[in-house]
Each structure stands twice: as structure tokens, then as C-alpha cells.
Design a protein around this motif. Structure first.
Motif, short mmCIF file in Angstrom:
data_model
loop_
_atom_site.label_atom_id
_atom_site.label_comp_id
_atom_site.label_asym_id
_atom_site.label_seq_id
_atom_site.Cartn_x
_atom_site.Cartn_y
_atom_site.Cartn_z
N ASP A 1 16.37 38.81 -37.15
CA ASP A 1 15.36 39.88 -37.16
C ASP A 1 14.77 39.91 -38.57
O ASP A 1 15.11 39.05 -39.40
N GLU A 2 13.93 40.88 -38.88
CA GLU A 2 13.21 40.86 -40.16
C GLU A 2 14.16 40.73 -41.34
O GLU A 2 14.02 39.83 -42.17
N ASN A 3 15.14 41.61 -41.47
CA ASN A 3 16.08 41.57 -42.58
C ASN A 3 17.49 41.27 -42.10
O ASN A 3 18.46 41.50 -42.83
N LEU A 4 17.63 40.77 -40.89
CA LEU A 4 18.95 40.51 -40.30
C LEU A 4 19.16 39.02 -40.16
O LEU A 4 18.36 38.32 -39.55
N LEU A 5 20.25 38.54 -40.72
CA LEU A 5 20.63 37.14 -40.61
C LEU A 5 21.91 37.03 -39.78
O LEU A 5 22.69 37.97 -39.69
N GLY A 6 22.10 35.87 -39.20
CA GLY A 6 23.34 35.58 -38.49
C GLY A 6 23.99 34.38 -39.14
O GLY A 6 23.31 33.43 -39.54
N VAL A 7 25.30 34.41 -39.28
CA VAL A 7 26.05 33.28 -39.83
C VAL A 7 27.13 32.90 -38.82
O VAL A 7 27.94 33.75 -38.43
N LEU A 8 27.14 31.65 -38.41
CA LEU A 8 28.12 31.15 -37.46
C LEU A 8 29.15 30.31 -38.19
O LEU A 8 28.80 29.39 -38.93
N LEU A 9 30.43 30.63 -37.99
CA LEU A 9 31.54 29.89 -38.58
C LEU A 9 32.31 29.25 -37.43
O LEU A 9 33.21 29.86 -36.85
N PRO A 10 31.97 28.00 -37.06
CA PRO A 10 32.56 27.41 -35.85
C PRO A 10 34.02 27.01 -35.98
O PRO A 10 34.67 26.76 -34.97
N ARG A 11 34.53 26.95 -37.20
CA ARG A 11 35.94 26.56 -37.40
C ARG A 11 36.63 27.62 -38.26
O ARG A 11 36.95 27.39 -39.42
N LEU A 12 36.85 28.78 -37.66
CA LEU A 12 37.44 29.90 -38.39
C LEU A 12 38.95 29.88 -38.23
O LEU A 12 39.46 29.90 -37.11
N GLY A 13 39.67 29.83 -39.35
CA GLY A 13 41.13 29.84 -39.28
C GLY A 13 41.66 31.22 -38.96
O GLY A 13 42.40 31.43 -38.01
N ALA A 14 41.28 32.21 -39.77
CA ALA A 14 41.72 33.59 -39.58
C ALA A 14 40.56 34.51 -39.94
O ALA A 14 39.63 34.11 -40.66
N ARG A 15 40.61 35.74 -39.44
CA ARG A 15 39.52 36.67 -39.71
C ARG A 15 39.33 36.89 -41.21
O ARG A 15 38.21 37.10 -41.69
N GLU A 16 40.44 36.85 -41.97
CA GLU A 16 40.35 37.06 -43.41
C GLU A 16 39.50 35.98 -44.08
O GLU A 16 38.89 36.22 -45.13
N HIS A 17 39.46 34.78 -43.48
CA HIS A 17 38.63 33.73 -44.06
C HIS A 17 37.15 34.09 -43.96
O HIS A 17 36.36 33.75 -44.85
N ALA B 1 35.68 25.43 -29.09
CA ALA B 1 36.85 26.21 -29.48
C ALA B 1 37.76 26.48 -28.28
O ALA B 1 38.99 26.53 -28.41
N GLY B 2 37.16 26.65 -27.10
CA GLY B 2 37.97 26.88 -25.91
C GLY B 2 38.87 25.70 -25.60
O GLY B 2 39.97 25.87 -25.06
N ARG B 3 38.44 24.50 -25.98
CA ARG B 3 39.26 23.31 -25.75
C ARG B 3 40.35 23.15 -26.81
O ARG B 3 41.45 22.72 -26.52
N SER B 4 40.01 23.50 -28.05
CA SER B 4 40.94 23.25 -29.15
C SER B 4 41.84 24.43 -29.46
O SER B 4 42.84 24.28 -30.17
N GLY B 5 41.50 25.61 -28.95
CA GLY B 5 42.31 26.80 -29.21
C GLY B 5 42.04 27.44 -30.55
O GLY B 5 42.78 28.34 -30.96
N ARG B 6 40.97 27.03 -31.24
CA ARG B 6 40.70 27.64 -32.54
C ARG B 6 39.75 28.82 -32.39
O ARG B 6 39.23 29.09 -31.32
N ARG B 7 39.54 29.54 -33.50
CA ARG B 7 38.64 30.69 -33.50
C ARG B 7 37.23 30.28 -33.92
O ARG B 7 37.02 29.29 -34.60
N VAL B 8 36.27 31.11 -33.50
CA VAL B 8 34.88 31.01 -33.97
C VAL B 8 34.51 32.35 -34.58
O VAL B 8 34.81 33.40 -33.99
N GLY B 9 33.90 32.33 -35.74
CA GLY B 9 33.49 33.57 -36.40
C GLY B 9 31.98 33.75 -36.34
O GLY B 9 31.22 32.77 -36.41
N ALA B 10 31.54 34.98 -36.17
CA ALA B 10 30.11 35.30 -36.20
C ALA B 10 29.92 36.47 -37.15
O ALA B 10 30.65 37.46 -37.08
#
Length: 434
Positions: A211-227, A159-168
Motif C-alpha cells: 500500500d502507499e506506506n505499507l511494505l511486506g517482507v517475506l522470510l521463506p526460511r524462518l527458524g524461529a519467531r525471534e529471528h 515449507a509444508g514439505r520440509s516442516g520449516r516456518r515461513v515468516g511474514a
């Protein structure tokens, strides 16, 4: 005799065939660097880096992970024969373990460095198997926090190269009744829940168990936070229907914390921590299932859960096992102080004790390397990477940085034991050190 069929011609053909073999093999990935630019990449080097062989000159630093760039730049600037291990980055953003050898050359057109790059992660079946075990949750088979952080780092580099956002996203599964509360952590349930959630995401997205009940979701090509919020809404709807587990109907709901790079955090570790911190501001009691991180409202992510030392963490070298055990105790102590809300001065002292002991441990391992004549560049590079990452996370000193740092160190310790120290310990035992 026709000159085209004589011994000299045969030797020429042999040299030509051998030159062609070097061009198609990945054994010798060679190139040339001038003024920090990769001005020539041979066919094998171009394939290793994922670039066109006739590509325009590019900064060599583009192919070095951020934490290693200063060190690689320094050794290249020395204008002497060097050998250095670092974490490489291909053009597509994927990471690999690299080893660079370089030799200086004064040419008519100016000074240059001839380089040979080796992809140390190729063809290593045993380390790859070890790595798989280290980055997946053993019960559910889902990717774990270590895998998630690695994917996040790759996404941030790209993302640093392309200028796009990453969502977590940090996603917590909450029970709506007692039956769900008793069974919610079952691996069968988690797999079914994650299958529903994955169906709401793109193939490039990653879901992991943090963690036990905690998940993580990575969105490597996020257009906007609303997405990201729209994706969260789809996932929440996917678990609205009850789950059938052991003859019982489980009703659950999801809470989300969302952060975006580079808006909310400049580093992969910070991005994950900010999403987890935002999670604390979501939920039924606060009237919203989704909460966003904001640059202006810093909150402290929860420190990692205390982990007890176990024989399975031992590598078989007494001094190293003893120091690993002490490191884990210091990590636990900092987490305990953060959870108990100790005053700031005490937190700083706990952090300083941890950093000092980490440096002492590294010095011990590197002394052992010297005693047996092991260069162990990859091992030393791992130490330098940790020091740089820890400095980024904990400076300036504040509770958020300390909490991120303690979780990061705990994750690092177990990965380092499995992937680096265990094979190193076998090497030491082979040289009579126990």
C-alpha cells in the motif's frame, strides 16, 4: 551386403535417433500414474517437475497446488480419458501453469493412467510481459501485493514439505516530522528506503509494496519467531539515519507486525492478513515497535481501500465489462461496511451478495466459452481456484474472514482482468462477440 548397413538397419537407427530426440526435448513430458502415485516419469517430465528420472514413486498430488488437488484427484479417479488444467508445483516449490492429459490402461500388473503434462507457461512472451506489469507497482517498480501473495504461496507450499516456518512482516513507515509526512510517499524515497531494508535481508527474502506506506517482507526460511524480530530490529536501525530528499532531511521510524506459518495461520492469505492485523498493535503509542500475531488473539485486518472503476480495466466485451464493474462495486461496498463497523448480519448479507454475483459472472463467462466452442480449461480452472480460496478465507463467517476475502477478491479481480479476461476477450471479438 553387410546387414548393418542395409535399409532395415537405417530405419532402426532413425527410430533410435527419434526416440533420443523425444527424451531430450520438453515437448512431450510423459509418465504413468498408479493408485495416485507417479510411478514413472520420462526424462522431459522429470525435468519439468525438477525431479530425478529414476526417483522413487511420489504422490502426484505433491506436484499440484493445494487448491487444485481435490479436482485433479477426482478426474484421475474417474478412470477415463481426461484433460485438465491446474497450477503445478515443481520440486523446488516454484509454480507453473500445467495442462494434464491422461488415458486409462489396463495392464497385467493392474490399472494405470498414462499421462502427458504440458507446461503452459513456457514460451509465452506476451503473457509474461503482461504478468510483469500486473505484479509490480508502476511508480516505484517494486513488487506489489499480487507478487507478494504469489511468493508467499510458493514459500508455504515448500515449507509444508520440509516442516520449516515461513515468516511474514507487515512494515509501516511512519513520519516523525511534517516534512517527512509531506514527502514520505515519493517513489525516490521508497526506493532508497527499500535499498536500506533489503541490505538487512537474505537474497531469498522478498520485500514488496503493499500500500502507499505499507511494505511486506517475506522470510521463506524462518527458524524461529525471534529471528524475525531480529531482522526487524536490523531494518529499524537501517533507517535511523535521516534521508536527504529534495534538500530536506526526513526522519522516519518503522512499525512491524509479524506472523509465522504454520503457528499463526494455515494459509498464505491468512499469513499475510495476520501480519497486517498484528501491525495495529505496534507503534509508539503502544510502547513497542514490533508486535507478533498470536493464535489466541484474533484481530481484524483493515479492508482494502475503495477503488473506482476506470476505462483501463475494460476488456472490450460489454457484458463482461459491466459485470466486472458491478463486482468492484460489491467489493467496495463490503469494504465500506467493514470500515463503518456495520452489524454482523449486514456484513453477512454484503458478503453473500458478492459471492452470488461472482458465481453469476463465472457462469456468464463460461456460457460465452461454450457459445464459441472454447474449452478454455485454464480460464475455468481459475474460476474454481477462486471459489475454493474464497471459501477457505470466509468460512467460518467472521469479520476477519470477510476482510481477508474482500482484499483477496479485489487483488484477484484486477489480476484476472489483465492475465485471463483480456486475452479471452480478444478471442471472443475474433468470433464476432462484442
Amino acid at each position: 551386403m553387410n546387414g548393418s548397413s542395409g535399409p532395415g538397419s537405417e530405419a532402426t537407427r532413425m527410430r533410435s535417433d527419434c526416440a533420443a530426440a523425444l527424451a531430450v526435448t520438453d515437448m512431450l513430458a510423459m509418465g504413468a500414474v498408479r493408485d495416485g502415485l507417479l510411478v514413472y516419469a520420462g526424462p522431459a517430465l522429470a525435468r519439468t517437475l525438477g525431479i530425478a528420472g529414476d526417483a522413487s514413486p511420489r504422490a502426484l498430488s505433491e506436484f499440484v497446488a493445494e487448491g487444485d488437488r481435490d479436482r485433479v484427484a477426482r478426474v484421475l479417479a474417474s478412470r477415463s480419458a481426461i484433460s485438465v488444467a491446474f497450477r503445478g508445483v515443481r520440486a523446488d516449490g516454484s509454480l507453473f501453469e500445467a495442462h494434464l492429459s491422461a488415458s486409462p490402461a489396463d495392464l497385467p500388473g493392474g490399472f494405470a493412467m498414462a499421462i502427458a503434462l504440458h507446461d503452459a507457461s513456457r514460451g509465452e512472451a506476451e503473457p509474461r510481459q503482461l504478468s510483469y506489469a500486473a505484479i509490480h507497482d508502476p511508480g516505484s517498480g517494486l513488487p506489489n501485493r499480487r507478487f507478494y501473495l504469489d511468493r508467499t504461496e510458493q514459500a508455504v507450499i515448500a515449507a509444508g514439505r520440509s516442516g520449516r516456518r515461513v515468516g511474514a512482516m507487515a512494515l509501516e513507515i511512519a513520519a516523525l516530522d511534517d516534512a517527512a509526512g509531506a514527502l514520505i510517499a515519493q517513489e525516490r524515497y521508497l526506493k532508497e528506503a527499500c535499498a536500506r531494508l533489503q541490505a538487512c535481508l537474505r537474497e531469498t527474502d522478498t520485500i514488496a509494496r503493499l500500500d502507499e506506506n505499507l511494505l511486506g517482507v517475506l522470510l521463506p526460511r524462518l527458524g524461529a519467531r525471534e529471528h524475525a524480530a531480529a531482522a526487524a530490529a536490523r531494518m529499524a536501525a537501517s533507517v535511523a539515519a535521516p534521508f536527504e530528499v529534495e534538500g530536506q532531511r526526513l526522519r522516519v521510524e518503522l512499525r512491524f507486525g509479524i506472523a509465522a506459518y504454520p503457528d499463526d495461520a494455515p494459509t498464505p492469505e491468512g499469513l499475510v492478513a495476520r501480519a497486517e492485523a498484528a501491525l495495529r498493535y505496534s507503534g509508539p503509542g503502544r510502547g513497542k515497535p514490533i508486535a507478533f500475531a498470536t493464535p489466541h488473539a484474533l484481530v481484524t485486518p483493515a479492508p482494502p481501500a475503495r477503488v473506482q472503476w476506470s476505462p483501463r480495466y475494460e476488456v472490450g466485451i460489454e457484458v463482461i465489462d459491466g459485470q466486472h464493474r458491478q463486482l468492484l462495486e460489491l467489493i467496495n461496498r463490503l469494504g465500506d461496511d467493514l470500515s463503518a463497523g456495520r452489524d454482523f448480519d449486514q456484513l453477512v448479507e454484503s458478503l453473500k451478495a458478492l459471492v452470488r454475483y461472482t458465481e453469476h459472472h463465472f457462469a456468464t463467462e463460461e456460457r460465452l466459452m461454450d457459445e464459441v466452442g472454447a474449452g478454455a480449461e485454464r480460464h475455468r480452472a481459475e474460476h474454481r481456484r477462486l471459489e475454493e480460496s474464497l471459501a477457505r478465507l470466509t468460512l467460518p463467517l467472521d469479520a476477519e474472514g470477510m476482510s481477508q476475502g474482500s482484499r483477496f477478491l479485489q487483488d484477484w479481480l484486477f489480476r484476472h482482468i489483465d492475465e485471463v479476461d483480456r486475452p479471452f476477450a480478444a478471442f471472443l471479438r475474433g468470433h464476432g462477440i462484442s
